[in-house]
Write an enzyme that holds these catalytic residues in place. Structure first.
Site, PDB file in Angstrom:
ATOM      1  N   ASP A 146       4.630 -13.708  -7.091  1.00 10.31           N
ATOM      2  CA  ASP A 146       3.459 -12.931  -7.513  1.00 10.31           C
ATOM      3  C   ASP A 146       3.813 -11.452  -7.373  1.00 10.31           C
ATOM      4  O   ASP A 146       3.297 -10.748  -6.517  1.00 10.31           O
ATOM      5  CB  ASP A 146       2.261 -13.308  -6.633  1.00 10.31           C
ATOM      6  CG  ASP A 146       0.969 -12.655  -7.092  1.00 10.31           C
ATOM      7  OD1 ASP A 146       1.002 -11.923  -8.108  1.00 10.31           O
ATOM      8  OD2 ASP A 146      -0.060 -12.854  -6.433  1.00 10.31           O
ATOM      9  N   SER A 147       4.704 -10.998  -8.233  1.00 11.72           N
ATOM     10  CA  SER A 147       5.269  -9.666  -8.087  1.00 11.72           C
ATOM     11  C   SER A 147       4.507  -8.629  -8.888  1.00 11.72           C
ATOM     12  O   SER A 147       3.740  -8.943  -9.794  1.00 11.72           O
ATOM     13  CB  SER A 147       6.733  -9.674  -8.555  1.00 11.72           C
ATOM     14  OG  SER A 147       6.789  -9.902  -9.955  1.00 11.72           O
ATOM     15  N   THR A 148       4.766  -7.370  -8.553  1.00 12.75           N
ATOM     16  CA  THR A 148       4.313  -6.272  -9.392  1.00 12.75           C
ATOM     17  C   THR A 148       5.249  -6.178 -10.597  1.00 12.75           C
ATOM     18  O   THR A 148       6.147  -7.002 -10.776  1.00 12.75           O
ATOM     19  CB  THR A 148       4.332  -4.955  -8.600  1.00 12.75           C
ATOM     20  OG1 THR A 148       5.656  -4.752  -8.066  1.00 12.75           O
ATOM     21  CG2 THR A 148       3.343  -5.000  -7.450  1.00 12.75           C
ATOM     22  N   GLN A 179       4.916   2.496  -1.691  1.00 12.52           N
ATOM     23  CA  GLN A 179       4.142   2.809  -2.885  1.00 12.52           C
ATOM     24  C   GLN A 179       2.815   3.466  -2.515  1.00 12.52           C
ATOM     25  O   GLN A 179       2.381   3.432  -1.366  1.00 12.52           O
ATOM     26  CB  GLN A 179       3.873   1.519  -3.671  1.00 12.52           C
ATOM     27  CG  GLN A 179       3.196   0.441  -2.848  1.00 12.52           C
ATOM     28  CD  GLN A 179       3.488  -0.965  -3.335  1.00 12.52           C
ATOM     29  OE1 GLN A 179       3.918  -1.177  -4.449  1.00 12.52           O
ATOM     30  NE2 GLN A 179       3.247  -1.952  -2.482  1.00 12.52           N
ATOM     31  N   ASP A 209      10.919  -8.889   3.317  1.00 15.39           N
ATOM     32  CA  ASP A 209      11.484  -8.839   1.975  1.00 15.39           C
ATOM     33  C   ASP A 209      11.615 -10.266   1.441  1.00 15.39           C
ATOM     34  O   ASP A 209      12.327 -11.095   2.028  1.00 15.39           O
ATOM     35  CB  ASP A 209      12.861  -8.162   2.042  1.00 15.39           C
ATOM     36  CG  ASP A 209      13.523  -8.018   0.688  1.00 15.39           C
ATOM     37  OD1 ASP A 209      13.017  -8.590  -0.296  1.00 15.39           O
ATOM     38  OD2 ASP A 209      14.550  -7.329   0.614  1.00 15.39           O
ATOM     39  N   ASP A 265      -2.674  -9.087  -2.082  1.00 14.43           N
ATOM     40  CA  ASP A 265      -4.139  -9.149  -2.148  1.00 14.43           C
ATOM     41  C   ASP A 265      -4.683 -10.480  -1.666  1.00 14.43           C
ATOM     42  O   ASP A 265      -5.854 -10.599  -1.310  1.00 14.43           O
ATOM     43  CB  ASP A 265      -4.626  -8.880  -3.577  1.00 14.43           C
ATOM     44  CG  ASP A 265      -3.969  -9.792  -4.596  1.00 14.43           C
ATOM     45  OD1 ASP A 265      -4.297 -10.996  -4.624  1.00 14.43           O
ATOM     46  OD2 ASP A 265      -3.138  -9.299  -5.381  1.00 14.43           O
ATOM     47  N   GLU A 296       5.042 -10.748   2.098  1.00 15.70           N
ATOM     48  CA  GLU A 296       4.651  -9.499   1.427  1.00 15.70           C
ATOM     49  C   GLU A 296       5.373  -8.346   2.115  1.00 15.70           C
ATOM     50  O   GLU A 296       5.343  -8.239   3.344  1.00 15.70           O
ATOM     51  CB  GLU A 296       3.133  -9.311   1.505  1.00 15.70           C
ATOM     52  CG  GLU A 296       2.625  -7.921   1.181  1.00 15.70           C
ATOM     53  CD  GLU A 296       2.934  -7.465  -0.227  1.00 15.70           C
ATOM     54  OE1 GLU A 296       3.487  -6.356  -0.376  1.00 15.70           O
ATOM     55  OE2 GLU A 296       2.624  -8.222  -1.179  1.00 15.70           O
TER      56      GLU A 296
END
Length: 279
Positions: free
Chosen positions: A155-157, A31, A137, A86, A106
């Site tokens: 805690d995903s996008t 990304q 993953d 983060d 992550e």
């Protein structure tokens, strides 16, 4: 010259923030990663031009995705965080003295590196000796670790790109298997204003796997609509009936979460209740 960052939150809705300076911009294998110094929200992390977190309102999201579950489980010792590069969720988890191990998985090393450099307020928990960071993953990790974790935090996008698989039935079943016999998990599940079908899909799926399924919410100003939901799947412990340890919660030094907020977060408005499966 004025510089603005604009996020298309839906096909018909945009949010814009005035930018003082672009602190970082890079392309990872997964990304586009950027850090912006904004006038209104301070330093802001965006992924593929979507706001992930910022200095001004981050505490709401990170406190709610962690402490609600950690104070529902009577004795969580081993916790897994999937995503959330983060570090905000890890920072909150390590406030709990009884935690023995936090595994943070992550997929994108660049997000971790950026957080360490530009968001020390969020990434401070990475330095805790109880924390293990794996660049891997998360879907694969839960499949390979059965019966290990007392709590799992997803805690995903948003459900696009590398995060799509984190909202599917196969993944939720793998999470169930990765939990201990009285374990629970919490995932962020988007906005009831703009992602209502997703909430219905996720809660229906989870209610078919876990004995207890609860939806709760908080206010995150920079996320679409400001009203943001989280979903808990629990094998045993119910966040609605748990006796909260007032002293333990006070010691956490939170800005949003409290015993009263814990209880009120599960009070759903009628339009949100309509999104949930009725047994």
């Amino acid at each position: 010259m004025e510089v603005w960052f604009t996020e298309d939150q839906t096909k018909h809705l945009r949010i814009g923030c005035r930018v003082r300076e672009v602190l970082f911009s890079g392309q990872s294998p997964f990304q586009k990663v950027a850090v912006l110094d904004t006038v209104e929200f301070g330093r802001m992390l965006t992924l593929d031009n979507v706001i992930q977190t910022n200095i001004k309102d981050e505490f709401v999201y990170h406190e709610m995705i962690t402490h609600v579950g950690l104070n529902t489980h009577p004795n969580p010792k081993k916790v897994l965080v999937i995503g959330g590069g983060d570090g905000g969720a890890v920072r909150e988890i390590v406030k709990h003295k009884g935690i023995e191990k936090v595994v943070h998985v992550e997929i994108d090393q660049m997000v971790i590196d950026v957080a360490k450099k530009f968001f020390p307020e969020l990434s401070s928990g990475f330095e805790d000796p109880r924390v293990e960071i794996l660049v891997d993953d998360g879907i694969k990790h839960v499949k390979e670790n059965k019966g290990v974790y007392d709590m799992i935090i997803v805690d995903s996008t948003d459900p696009v790109g590398p995060a799509v698989g984190l909202f599917g039935e196969e993944f939720y079943r793998s999470v169930f298997d990765a939990l201990t016999e009285d374990g629970l998990f919490v995932a962020q599940t988007e906005s009831p204003f703009f992602n209502s079908s997703l909430i219905t899909q996720v809660t229906t799926t989870i209610s078919g796997i876990y004995p207890l399924n609860r939806l709760f919410w908080a206010v995150v100003p920079t996320y679409p609509g400001g009203y943001w939901t989280f979903t808990m799947g629990s094998k045993k412990h119910d966040p609605l009936t748990v006796e909260l340890n007032q002293g333990k919660i006070a010691a956490l030094k939170t800005k949003w979460y409290s015993p009263e907020v814990h209880r009120s977060a599960f009070v759903l408005q009628p339009f949100v209740k309509e999104l949930l499966p009725h047994k």
